[in-house]
Design an enzyme around this catalytic site. Structure first.
Site, PDB file in Angstrom:
ATOM      1  NE  ARG A 136      -3.818  -1.689   1.610  1.00 45.81           N
ATOM      2  CZ  ARG A 136      -4.416  -2.869   2.675  1.00 45.81           C
ATOM      3  NH1 ARG A 136      -2.716  -3.338   3.200  1.00 45.81           N
ATOM      4  NH2 ARG A 136      -4.746  -4.382   2.085  1.00 45.81           N
ATOM      5  CE  LYS A 158      -0.124  13.774 -14.826  1.00 40.08           C
ATOM      6  NZ  LYS A 158      -0.512  14.192 -16.307  1.00 40.08           N
ATOM      7  CD  GLU A 200       9.203  16.765 -22.561  1.00 42.68           C
ATOM      8  OE1 GLU A 200       8.507  17.693 -22.058  1.00 42.68           O
ATOM      9  OE2 GLU A 200       8.053  15.780 -22.598  1.00 42.68           O
ATOM     10  CE  LYS A 241       6.110  17.224 -13.978  1.00 48.30           C
ATOM     11  NZ  LYS A 241       5.969  15.685 -15.388  1.00 48.30           N
ATOM     12  CD  GLU A 251      -2.979  16.525 -16.397  1.00 53.75           C
ATOM     13  OE1 GLU A 251      -1.683  15.803 -16.112  1.00 53.75           O
ATOM     14  OE2 GLU A 251      -3.140  16.416 -17.402  1.00 53.75           O
ATOM     15  NE  ARG A 255       1.317  17.340 -13.155  1.00 61.16           N
ATOM     16  CZ  ARG A 255       1.545  16.299 -12.321  1.00 61.16           C
ATOM     17  NH1 ARG A 255       1.783  16.178 -11.151  1.00 61.16           N
ATOM     18  NH2 ARG A 255       2.203  15.242 -13.081  1.00 61.16           N
ATOM     19  CG  ASN A 259      -0.672  17.395 -21.313  1.00 65.31           C
ATOM     20  OD1 ASN A 259       0.144  16.704 -20.960  1.00 65.31           O
ATOM     21  ND2 ASN A 259      -1.939  17.903 -20.561  1.00 65.31           N
ATOM     22  CG  HIS A 262       3.151  16.518 -24.771  1.00 69.80           C
ATOM     23  ND1 HIS A 262       3.980  17.369 -24.767  1.00 69.80           N
ATOM     24  CD2 HIS A 262       3.592  15.454 -23.399  1.00 69.80           C
ATOM     25  CE1 HIS A 262       5.044  17.527 -23.637  1.00 69.80           C
ATOM     26  NE2 HIS A 262       4.649  16.064 -23.564  1.00 69.80           N
ATOM     27  CG  HIS A 266       0.525  12.271 -26.192  1.00 67.08           C
ATOM     28  ND1 HIS A 266      -0.075  12.598 -25.628  1.00 67.08           N
ATOM     29  CD2 HIS A 266       1.657  12.430 -26.400  1.00 67.08           C
ATOM     30  CE1 HIS A 266       0.827  13.264 -24.029  1.00 67.08           C
ATOM     31  NE2 HIS A 266       2.104  11.880 -24.745  1.00 67.08           N
ATOM     32  CG  HIS A 280       7.964  11.740 -25.500  1.00 68.10           C
ATOM     33  ND1 HIS A 280       6.550  11.785 -25.518  1.00 68.10           N
ATOM     34  CD2 HIS A 280       8.402  12.838 -24.449  1.00 68.10           C
ATOM     35  CE1 HIS A 280       5.579  13.131 -24.296  1.00 68.10           C
ATOM     36  NE2 HIS A 280       6.915  13.445 -24.290  1.00 68.10           N
TER      37      HIS A 280
HETATM   38  N1  GLY Z   1       5.801  11.732 -13.202  1.00 64.73           N
HETATM   39  C1  GLY Z   1       5.630  12.446 -13.629  1.00 64.73           C
HETATM   40  C2  GLY Z   1       4.521  13.628 -13.681  1.00 64.73           C
HETATM   41  O1  GLY Z   1       4.540  13.587 -12.615  1.00 64.73           O
HETATM   42  O2  GLY Z   1       4.529  14.423 -14.853  1.00 64.73           O
END
Ligand code: GLY
Length: 382
Positions: A136, A158, A200, A241, A251, A255, A259, A262, A266, A280
């Protein structure tokens, strides 16, 4: 440049640059400097005093950097084992996830122990997901080894894997406890992958820091060469960031600015099968140029800044045009279908990050699909 990069961790001027990510009780530091692998044990111990370390890395990175990281842990008396996975996007999958989970639990790592991601975005995303769900939620340390991972994927929490329906569709938000960005490891990156990561870096200037973009236009050769300019570019990117993540961790708003480029990017990655035809950073370089050109077309800005963006990416050797995608791409209808499949579509309306000029990006909702299609049609016609 608007961001100050004077904050240093450790003793005196020679210590790493420290970028704090302010998220309440989930706050952490990004440390950026030359030779941090050798210091990793001491630096991890300072944050997680009793943790054992389960390093997760891929075969390519293991051959280059695993011994140095292990030696850093040994030196500080931190018990460290390693799980080595195959390189490549294919490892962001349930079978590899299951294998890593099995090895972490089989290695008797506890909740207070740390999963340590040594590698690029694939290793970081997979390892973070493992750390987020095993027992957990275990502790998590990122040791990013690509420029792209140092300025983007290792920061922000993320994590996840891909499934047959698409990329990153299974995962959790799980912030790291520490990010160690060793600038020396970037010397082993290919020029192509360094350049892709640089897209980036430039993105942060284009989002909201025109001074940083202007500095990059002047200084990019030094950034590519290494030394203080490279460290500074990484620190400014991470600080940018960190600020966005701190105000919108999950997000729900701002946030999405990350993108920029992107949505188009993408679609190009999907069109090229997420293969080496277009990595990418290359896809989002074209995507950022298109986002600026589309903003001109939507009368949001004059052409001058869009021309600057294209010229800068051309100067560093990044692709900027659809006809530079090797192997060809679908027509405007096909590209729009790929855009519509992307996660940034909400109830049929297209959401794009558009801009009023360099450093003036904003979230545009309800962008008409027909306008995007007509724009892509003209771009493809050259
Ligand atoms: N791990 C990438 C982000 O949170 O944007």
């Amino acid at each position: 440049m608007s961001a100050d990069d004077s904050s240093r961790a450790g003793a005196g001027e020679t210590g790493p640059v420290r970028v704090p990510v302010a998220l309440g009780d989930r706050s952490y530091d990004i440390l950026i400097g030359d030779g941090l692998l050798a210091e990793a044990g001491r630096l991890v111990r300072a944050v997680l005093p009793k943790a054992r370390a389960c390093i997760v890395t891929d075969e390519t990175v293991a051959a280059r950097h695993l011994d140095a990281l292990k030696a850093g842990f040994d030196e500080a008396g931190v018990d460290a084992g390693a799980v080595v996975i195959p390189p490549g996007e294919g490892s962001k999958s349930f079978p590899v996830f299951e294998s890593v989970v099995d090895q972490v639990i089989g290695g008797r790592y506890e909740r207070g122990d740390a999963v340590v991601a040594l590698g690029g975005g694939v290793v970081g995303d997979l390892s973070g997901f493992v750390a987020g769900v095993v027992r957990r939620g275990m502790r998590f340390v990122q040791v990013p080894t690509t420029l792209l991972a140092q300025v983007d994927s290792s920061v922000g929490g993320k994590t996840g894997i891909n499934v047959r329906h698409g990329k990153n569709l299974v995962g959790v938000f799980h912030q790291p406890d520490l990010v160690l960005a060793d600038t020396a490891v970037l010397d082993t990156l290919s020029e192509r992958h360094f350049r892709a990561g640089y897209a980036e870096v430039a993105k942060y200037g284009l989002i909201d820091d025109a001074g940083f973009f202007a500095w990059l236009e002047e200084t990019w050769r030094q950034v590519f060469a290494g030394g203080p300019a490279r460290t500074r570019a990484i620190a400014v990117s991470c600080r940018s960031k960190a600020a966005i993540v701190a105000r919108d961790e999950k997000e729900t708003g701002d946030r999405a600015l990350l993108n920029l480029g992107h949505t188009f990017g993408h679609a190009l990655e999907a069109a090229t099968g997420y293969s080496d035809r277009l990595v990418h950073g290359e896809a989002i370089a074209i995507g950022m140029v298109l986002a600026h050109d589309f903003s001109v077309r939507m009368n949001l800005m004059g052409p001058d800044d869009a021309i600057r963006v294209r010229r800068h990416f051309e100067a560093v050797g990044l692709p900027t045009r659809l006809d530079q995608v090797p192997g060809g791409i679908p027509d405007a209808d096909g590209l729009l279908a790929l855009i519509a499949q992307d996660k940034k579509v909400s109830r049929g309306a297209l959401t794009f990050i558009l801009t009023r000029g360099i450093g003036q990006s904003f979230i545009a909702r309800d962008v008409p699909g027909e306008a995007v299609k007509a724009f892509l049609h003209d771009e493809l016609a050259g």
